[in-house]
Design a protein around this motif. Structure first.
Motif, PDB file in Angstrom:
ATOM      1  N   TYR A 128       0.822  -1.209   0.000  1.00 52.73           N
ATOM      2  CA  TYR A 128       0.000   0.000   0.000  1.00 52.73           C
ATOM      3  C   TYR A 128       0.858   1.261   0.000  1.00 52.73           C
ATOM      4  O   TYR A 128       0.504   2.276  -0.588  1.00 52.73           O
ATOM      5  N   HIS A 129       2.000   1.209   0.663  1.00 52.53           N
ATOM      6  CA  HIS A 129       2.843   2.402   0.763  1.00 52.53           C
ATOM      7  C   HIS A 129       3.484   2.741  -0.588  1.00 52.53           C
ATOM      8  O   HIS A 129       3.713   3.911  -0.890  1.00 52.53           O
ATOM      9  N   GLU A 130       3.762   1.728  -1.386  1.00 55.67           N
ATOM     10  CA  GLU A 130       4.263   1.984  -2.732  1.00 55.67           C
ATOM     11  C   GLU A 130       3.113   2.452  -3.618  1.00 55.67           C
ATOM     12  O   GLU A 130       3.240   3.386  -4.393  1.00 55.67           O
ATOM     13  N   GLY A 131       1.966   1.803  -3.433  1.00 59.10           N
ATOM     14  CA  GLY A 131       0.756   2.233  -4.129  1.00 59.10           C
ATOM     15  C   GLY A 131       0.920   2.278  -5.640  1.00 59.10           C
ATOM     16  O   GLY A 131       1.592   1.445  -6.242  1.00 59.10           O
ATOM     17  N   VAL A 132       0.287   3.258  -6.245  1.00 65.23           N
ATOM     18  CA  VAL A 132       0.379   3.446  -7.698  1.00 65.23           C
ATOM     19  C   VAL A 132       0.878   4.862  -7.946  1.00 65.23           C
ATOM     20  O   VAL A 132       0.258   5.653  -8.654  1.00 65.23           O
ATOM     21  N   LYS A 133       2.003   5.174  -7.359  1.00 63.29           N
ATOM     22  CA  LYS A 133       2.518   6.550  -7.379  1.00 63.29           C
ATOM     23  C   LYS A 133       2.774   7.066  -8.790  1.00 63.29           C
ATOM     24  O   LYS A 133       2.680   8.271  -9.031  1.00 63.29           O
ATOM     25  N   MET A 134       3.083   6.179  -9.720  1.00 64.92           N
ATOM     26  CA  MET A 134       3.341   6.645 -11.080  1.00 64.92           C
ATOM     27  C   MET A 134       2.082   7.162 -11.754  1.00 64.92           C
ATOM     28  O   MET A 134       2.158   7.865 -12.759  1.00 64.92           O
ATOM     29  N   ASN A 135       0.904   6.852 -11.197  1.00 67.83           N
ATOM     30  CA  ASN A 135      -0.339   7.360 -11.766  1.00 67.83           C
ATOM     31  C   ASN A 135      -0.440   8.878 -11.638  1.00 67.83           C
ATOM     32  O   ASN A 135      -1.158   9.522 -12.397  1.00 67.83           O
ATOM     33  N   ALA A 136       0.301   9.451 -10.686  1.00 62.94           N
ATOM     34  CA  ALA A 136       0.318  10.909 -10.549  1.00 62.94           C
ATOM     35  C   ALA A 136       1.157  11.557 -11.648  1.00 62.94           C
ATOM     36  O   ALA A 136       0.924  12.714 -12.010  1.00 62.94           O
TER      37      ALA A 136
END
Length: 341
Positions: free
Chosen positions: A91-99
Motif C-alpha cells: 500500500y505504501h508503494e501504491g500506484v505513485k506513477m499514476n500521478a
C-alpha cells in the motif's frame, strides 16, 4: 473496502470523486488525508448507485459500519478480509506513477504493443488486434511503423524478462496472463479471479500496481528500452493544473492574493483554490507558504487546534474571529498534515 479504514471514518463521495477524477480542492484534501490521491482517475465509470448498493451489502455482511450520515468504517471482520485479500499489495508503494503518467492510457498502449510485436515476431499479419480507442490505436500504429524491426522484438523480450524477474512468481504470472500474443489470448480480470480463486477487486488493484511498477521500471532503465519509453509519450501528467501552477509562480514573485486575482482576471476564491491545490500535491512548497502569511494567523490556529486533524471544524475559530478566512484554516490543515506524516 480497499479504500476504507478501520480507524479513520471516510466519506464514500471522496473515494468516488477520486476514482472518477473529480479534482475539487475538497476531494484532493480529503484524498490526501485518506492517502488515496495516487488512485486519481483509475475508475472513471464508477457509478454512485452501484457504490450505494455495495455499501448496503457490506454493512449487512458485517464488514462495514456507517459511523454517521456520510462516513464509513471497516469492522474488525472487514479489516481482516482486506488484509487477507490484498496481502500482495504494498500500500505504501501504491500506484505513485499514476500521478506522473496516465496509467490507463499506458496500459492500453502497452497491451496492444505486446500483441503486435508478438505477432510480428512470428511473421503473422492475419490476426484480430485488441480494441482500444481510435486515438491510441493510431498512436500504436505509428509507433510500430517507426520501430518495426528484430531489435524491437529483442527489446520487448528483454524488458519483460527483466521486469517480471524482479517480482514474486504469483504477481509475475498474473501479469503474464493479461498479455495477448501469438496463439495467446489474455485473461480478463474476471477470468483471473476465477483462476486464482479470489475476488475481482484484489486482481484489479494488483494490476494497477503492476503497471505503476512497469512505468517506473521503464523510466529508470529508459536507455535500455528506447522504443518502449516512447509508449509513454503524451501520457505524462503535471501534479497540479497548469492554471494552478501559473498562479503559484506569480505568488512566488509577489505573494499578494488580491493582486494575482486582478493580474490574472480570476476570482479571489480561484486563486485560493489554486494555492491550496499546490500545497496539497507538492509538499515541498509548504515551508514557503508558511513564511509568506502573517505569523499571527498561524499563532491563532496553533492555539486553537489540537488532536486529530480530521476532526477540526472551521466554526471553532470562526466563533472566535468572525472575519477569519477559511483559506488559512484549510492551508493550516494541509501544512500540519504533511508535518504530522
Amino acid at each position: 473496502m480497499f479504500f476504507l479504514s478501520a480507524k479513520q471514518p471516510r466519506r464514500i463521495r471522496v473515494i468516488e470523486n477520486t476514482l472518477t477524477q473529480r479534482r475539487t480542492v475538497s476531494t484532493l484534501f480529503w484524498g490526501m488525508r485518506y492517502g488515496i490521491n495516487d488512485f486519481m482517475g483509475l475508475l472513471p465509470k464508477l457509478d454512485s448507485n452501484t457504490t450505494t448498493g455495495e455499501l448496503k451489502r457490506l454493512i449487512n455482511a458485517g464488514l462495514v459500519v456507517q459511523s454517521d450520515a456520510s462516513h464509513y468504517l471497516l469492522t474488525a471482520a472487514g479489516a481482516a478480509w482486506v488484509h487477507k485479500a490484498f496481502h500482495q499489495f504494498d500500500y505504501h508503494e501504491g500506484v505513485k506513477m499514476n500521478a506522473r503518467f496516465n496509467l490507463r492510457q499506458f496500459r492500453s498502449r502497452f497491451l496492444l504493443a505486446v500483441q503486435i510485436v508478438s505477432e510480428f515476431s512470428y511473421q503473422n499479419s492475419h490476426y484480430y488486434p485488441m480494441l482500444i480507442n481510435d486515438r491510441e490505436d493510431q498512436f500504436i500504429k505509428q509507433w510500430f511503423h517507426h520501430f518495426k524491426s528484430k531489435a524491437l522484438v529483442n527489446e520487448l523480450t528483454s524488458l519483460l524478462n527483466a521486469f517480471l524477474s524482479g517480482m514474486s512468481d504469483q504477481l509475475a504470472y498474473q501479469f503474464s496472463t493479461i498479455l495477448n500474443g501469438h496463439s495467446t489470448t489474455g485473461m480478463t480480470i474476471f477470468q483471473q479471479a476465477a483462476k486464482f480463486k479470489s475476488p475481482v477487486a484484489p486482481r484489479l488493484v494488483d494490476e494497477w500496481q503492476l503497471f505503476s511498477c512497469l512505468v517506473k521500471f521503464i523510466t529508470i532503465h529508459q536507455n535500455d528500452y528506447p522504443s518502449l519509453v516512447s509508449l509513454l509519450n503524451g501520457t505524462q501528467r503535471s501534479l497540479v493544473s497548469n492554471s494552478a501552477q501559473q498562479t503559484y509562480q506569480m505568488f512566488l514573485n509577489r505573494p499578494q492574493i488580491d493582486w494575482i486575482a486582478r493580474a490574472r482576471r480570476i476570482k479571489l476564491s480561484t486563486v485560493r483554490e489554486h494555492l491550496l491545490e499546490v500545497a496539497i500535491l507538492i509538499p515541498r512548497t509548504n515551508a514557503y507558504f508558511q513564511r509568506q502569511f502573517d505569523h499571527s494567523i498561524w499563532q491563532y490556529l496553533e492555539s486553537t487546534y489540537h488532536g486529530n486533524i480530521d476532526d477540526w471544524q472551521f466554526s471553532t475559530i470562526k466563533n472566535q474571529f468572525s472575519n477569519f478566512d477559511y483559506f488559512y484554516f484549510r492551508m493550516y490543515q494541509i501544512l500540519r498534515s504533511h508535518v504530522d506524516e
